[in-house]
Design a protein around this motif. Structure first.
Motif, PDB file in Angstrom:
ATOM      1  N   ARG A 160      45.155  35.769  35.868  1.00 34.25           N
ATOM      2  CA  ARG A 160      43.772  35.667  36.371  1.00 34.25           C
ATOM      3  C   ARG A 160      42.893  36.809  35.856  1.00 34.25           C
ATOM      4  O   ARG A 160      41.718  36.890  36.192  1.00 34.25           O
ATOM      5  N   GLU A 161      43.513  37.705  35.091  1.00 35.87           N
ATOM      6  CA  GLU A 161      42.814  38.867  34.523  1.00 35.87           C
ATOM      7  C   GLU A 161      42.211  39.748  35.612  1.00 35.87           C
ATOM      8  O   GLU A 161      41.082  40.230  35.512  1.00 35.87           O
ATOM      9  N   GLU A 165      47.794  27.936  43.960  1.00 39.96           N
ATOM     10  CA  GLU A 165      48.511  29.208  43.806  1.00 39.96           C
ATOM     11  C   GLU A 165      48.005  30.307  44.733  1.00 39.96           C
ATOM     12  O   GLU A 165      48.785  31.074  45.268  1.00 39.96           O
ATOM     13  N   GLU A 166      46.686  30.390  44.891  1.00 42.93           N
ATOM     14  CA  GLU A 166      46.153  31.447  45.756  1.00 42.93           C
ATOM     15  C   GLU A 166      46.650  31.283  47.184  1.00 42.93           C
ATOM     16  O   GLU A 166      47.045  32.253  47.837  1.00 42.93           O
ATOM     17  N   TRP A 209      50.862  36.642  38.298  1.00 41.79           N
ATOM     18  CA  TRP A 209      49.733  35.824  38.751  1.00 41.79           C
ATOM     19  C   TRP A 209      48.404  36.536  38.513  1.00 41.79           C
ATOM     20  O   TRP A 209      47.453  35.941  37.999  1.00 41.79           O
ATOM     21  N   LEU A 210      48.353  37.809  38.855  1.00 42.13           N
ATOM     22  CA  LEU A 210      47.120  38.592  38.669  1.00 42.13           C
ATOM     23  C   LEU A 210      46.794  38.785  37.191  1.00 42.13           C
ATOM     24  O   LEU A 210      45.631  38.754  36.790  1.00 42.13           O
TER      25      LEU A 210
END
Length: 267
Positions: free
Chosen positions: A172-173, A111-112, A168-169
């Protein structure tokens, strides 16, 4: 002397990468040629011409010329070599390969890297600018970049990309700070990105020569002009000081030229 030169360059508007390149060039010359004189400088220029492309040669010569200015030896400065302008764009990833790579990265759980590729292609960011993006910029939908001469260029994050990146962020917190990090929690390096892209090119059977950071910036420009033919706006979005620099994107890639010739020429 070289340390003083590096400090001198650091006070200018040059990018960190450019400063590093100039310092490396001067160090290389001093190690291999010892004395700074006309004969050795011409010998170095000959070595560069035999081993590097004209753009790289000129970058090295510029570094040496800056150093010669610094040590008050302007009379020894070298002339740049002519760069032959091609009538086609070279080594630009096709839109089909870009979409294929992006899809595979997402489906395979990278994903990144999916977002690295998407951000470069959807914003036209240089890789050094990509690394400046923070979570706060995603929320705002843009990033303001201060360029040479104190100008500000706004890097817009398209709505479709912003919406997916926010999710997405959140997963990922990450609510603040830089978003593209390595396994140690530090920002990925430009070299790290280039190397990883080559790895994915090999993994997915893509041509290595078209899978590199700047290729996606080229793809942004090509796609933008295909859908909204405003070259002046594109020049602003890409941060080009002269619209002449942007005109290259009006040209077709070598692959596109070949396809048109094969389709049209039947005589």
């Amino acid at each position: 002397m070289v340390t003083k030169f590096e400090k001198h360059l650091s006070k200018s508007d040059l990018s960190k990468n450019t400063v590093t390149s100039y310092v490396w060039t001067v160090n290389y010359f001093l190690i291999h040629y010892k004395e700074i004189n006309s004969k050795n400088l011409l010998s170095y220029k000959g070595y560069l011409l035999e081993n590097f492309k004209p753009q790289t040669v000129n970058l090295r010569l510029q570094g040496m010329n800056k150093f010669l200015e610094f040590i008050k030896q302007d009379k020894l400065k070298m002339k740049f070599v002519k760069v032959q302008q091609k009538n086609f764009l070279e080594n630009v990833i096709s839109n089909e390969d870009y979409k294929f790579l992006k899809t595979r990265l997402k489906n395979d759980g990278y994903e990144e890297w999916y977002f690295v590729v998407w951000f470069m292609t959807a914003t036209g960011a240089r890789v050094s600018e990509l690394l400046q993006i923070k979570a706060e910029h995603i929320v705002a939908g843009h990033l303001d970049i201060y360029t040479k001469g104190g100008k500000i260029r706004r890097l817009y994050i398209p709505k479709i990309l912003k919406n997916e990146a926010v999710i997405w962020l959140r997963l990922r917190e990450i609510s603040s700070g830089y978003i593209f990090l390595n396994r140690f929690g530090k920002r990925i390096t430009t070299r790290g990105i280039a190397q990883q892209l080559k790895h994915f090119a090999d993994k997915y059977g893509l041509k290595r020569e078209v899978v590199y950071p700047h290729s996606f910036r080229h793809r942004f420009a090509k796609n933008f002009l295909d859908r909204f033919n405003d070259i002046a706006l594109l020049a602003d979005l890409m941060g080009h000081e002269s619209i002449e620099t942007t005109r290259i994107y009006l040209r077709r890639t070598a692959t596109e030229q070949r396809a048109i010739v094969d389709k049209v020429v039947n005589w």
